[in-house]
Motif scaffolding. Structure first.
Motif, PDB file in Angstrom:
ATOM      1  N   TYR A 138     -58.910 -13.953  45.810  1.00  0.00           N
ATOM      2  CA  TYR A 138     -58.819 -13.738  43.757  1.00  0.00           C
ATOM      3  C   TYR A 138     -56.588 -12.786  44.016  1.00  0.00           C
ATOM      4  O   TYR A 138     -56.557 -13.098  42.709  1.00  0.00           O
ATOM      5  N   THR A 140     -69.805 -28.352  44.355  1.00  0.00           N
ATOM      6  CA  THR A 140     -71.341 -27.543  43.817  1.00  0.00           C
ATOM      7  C   THR A 140     -72.472 -28.750  43.178  1.00  0.00           C
ATOM      8  O   THR A 140     -71.991 -29.615  42.552  1.00  0.00           O
ATOM      9  N   GLY A 187     -67.700 -17.345  35.651  1.00  0.00           N
ATOM     10  CA  GLY A 187     -67.160 -18.530  36.838  1.00  0.00           C
ATOM     11  C   GLY A 187     -67.456 -20.067  36.288  1.00  0.00           C
ATOM     12  O   GLY A 187     -68.077 -20.642  36.832  1.00  0.00           O
ATOM     13  N   GLU A 202     -63.652 -16.182  32.901  1.00  0.00           N
ATOM     14  CA  GLU A 202     -63.186 -17.149  34.305  1.00  0.00           C
ATOM     15  C   GLU A 202     -62.211 -16.199  35.260  1.00  0.00           C
ATOM     16  O   GLU A 202     -61.076 -16.033  34.712  1.00  0.00           O
ATOM     17  N   ASN A 256     -73.275 -20.304  38.403  1.00  0.00           N
ATOM     18  CA  ASN A 256     -73.724 -21.165  39.116  1.00  0.00           C
ATOM     19  C   ASN A 256     -72.754 -20.583  40.444  1.00  0.00           C
ATOM     20  O   ASN A 256     -71.133 -20.803  39.923  1.00  0.00           O
TER      21      ASN A 256
END
Ligand code: SAM
Length: 386
Positions: A50, A72, A103, A131, A172
């Motif tokens: 990050y 994903t 996210g 986010e 998720n």
């Protein structure tokens, strides 16, 4: 994410990507030096993922999907989001008119959910996204504007968690991307595994663990020569959400186990895993910023993190999606229409099969002031406990 190939010689990154990694290496090495030569692994992981403009999730490369590093569930199949929408619709009908997604990755899940909730006549009034990556936020905005332009005005982006909320919060594969500490048990004492700079990269180095890590390690009664991860940040994130939740549900979907499996004596090297172009390997020091670094989720710690909330359910992804009607969604497509049916059936197989995502991935719901049981936990196998 779907199970990747094991590392069998990684494709070398292109020169522009390596240049970014070199910049990030310089930043990490400066920070190690400023900290006296040793950095907790959690801080290294935070920078690698990050650091603004340079970290894996903050820089501009494509991460998710077939062209990225991993896939994903919402990227794999619209069936995932369409089934999940049925759970959300049940809660919207209980008067929860705000959804907050943490996210949101490429924005695919948000778009699928909004389209399906509209079809079910259960649209939320607002769909917020929190986010941490500015790059992904831009991708989410573009994806929603392109795929659900008529619903995009319901979506807004937050910089921080709301002060208080009545909402359905979903995440998720977010908790697995939250930085973890690494520990090692030596002579019955917990050592924190940190990162030191070497001539051509990084190496592990241990120091006595601080009070919080030592207490967390002690609670698991780990044997000697045992290395694992302890997440302080993911439970802190859940605790923070729990304090702000006046009424509603926190729904987390991720890969992981309850503590007794996570800290099983045989899992003595932990769960840290890196993903680079659909290859999985265990070296977090390779090409910082160019690969994902994750750890499995200790769902017992997540369930304990917000003690004022009720545990509304904990089950496998397969059971949750089946309870939400994924098989009916698939059955609604005529099998004779092979061009549509065959890919969907293959996707459902990946989402549900115990050998793929069905059993490793779990769903946990914590909440306050909602009517239980929730649809996703209402039937079937009750063997999953925390
Ligand atoms: C593995 S990706 C999953 C993306 C998406 N949810 C999906 O399923 O495709 C992890 C996401 O979590 C975000 N993230 C990590 N830590 C976060 C935090 N504390 N709050 C909000 N988002 C976070 C990352 O930037 C990224 O978008």
């Amino acid at each position: 994410m779907t199970l990747p190939q094991q590392n069998s010689g990684l494709p070398p990154p292109p020169a522009d990507a390596l240049a970014l990694s070199t910049q990030l290496n310089a930043l990490i090495r400066r920070e190690i030096s400023a900290a006296g030569g040793w950095l907790p692994f959690a801080r290294y992981m935070e920078l690698a993922l990050y650091a603004p403009g340079l970290g894996y999730y903050s820089a501009g490369s494509r991460k998710l999907g077939a062209a990225g590093d991993f896939v994903t569930a919402p990227e794999l199949s619209p069936l995932f989001g369409r089934a999940l929408a049925r759970q959300l619709a049940e809660l919207v009908r209980q008067g929860l008119s705000d959804i907050l997604e943490l996210g949101a990755g490429s924005g695919v899940l948000a778009a699928t959910l909004l389209a399906e909730l509209a079809a079910l006549g259960s649209l939320p009034e607002r769909y917020a996204i929190l986010e941490v990556s500015a790059d992904l936020r831009e991708r989410q905005q573009a994806h929603l504007a392109q795929t659900v332009p008529h619903l995009a005005d319901r979506v807004h982006w937050l910089d921080t968690q709301p002060g208080s909320m009545q909402a359905i919060v979903i995440a998720n594969e977010v908790l697995d991307a939250v930085p973890v500490h690494r520990i090692r048990i030596e002579g019955s004492a917990a050592q924190e595994m940190g990162v030191v700079a070497t001539a051509d990269g990084y190496a592990w180095a241990c120091r006595p663990a601080g009070a919080a890590l030592a207490a967390a390690a002690c609670a698991q009664q780990l044997p000697d020569d045992y290395e694992t991860e302890i997440s302080l940040a993911a439970p802190a994130l859940v605790a923070d959400l729990g304090r702000r939740l006046e009424r509603g549900v926190l729904l987390f979907i991720d890969y992981g186990f309850p503590a007794r499996e996570f800290y099983h004596p045989q899992r003595n090297r932990g769960t840290l895993m890196c993903h680079y172009q659909h290859h999985a390997h265990a070296d977090p020091f390779l090409w910082p910023g160019l690969q994902d670094i994750t750890a499995h989720v200790d769902f017992s710690a997540i369930a304990r993190a917000a003690p004022s909330l009720d545990l509304l359910g904990y089950t496998s992804q397969a059971q949750f999606l089946i309870n939400c009607g994924i098989t009916e969604l698939l059955a609604a497509v005529p099998a004779a229409d092979a061009a549509r049916y065959a890919p969907l059936a293959a996707q459902a197989q990946k989402l549900l099969s115990p050998a793929e995502m069905g059993e490793l991935f779990k769903v946990v719901a914590l909440g306050r002031g909602v009517t239980a049981p929730l649809l996703g936990f209402s039937r079937g196998d009750k063997s999953h406990t925390l």
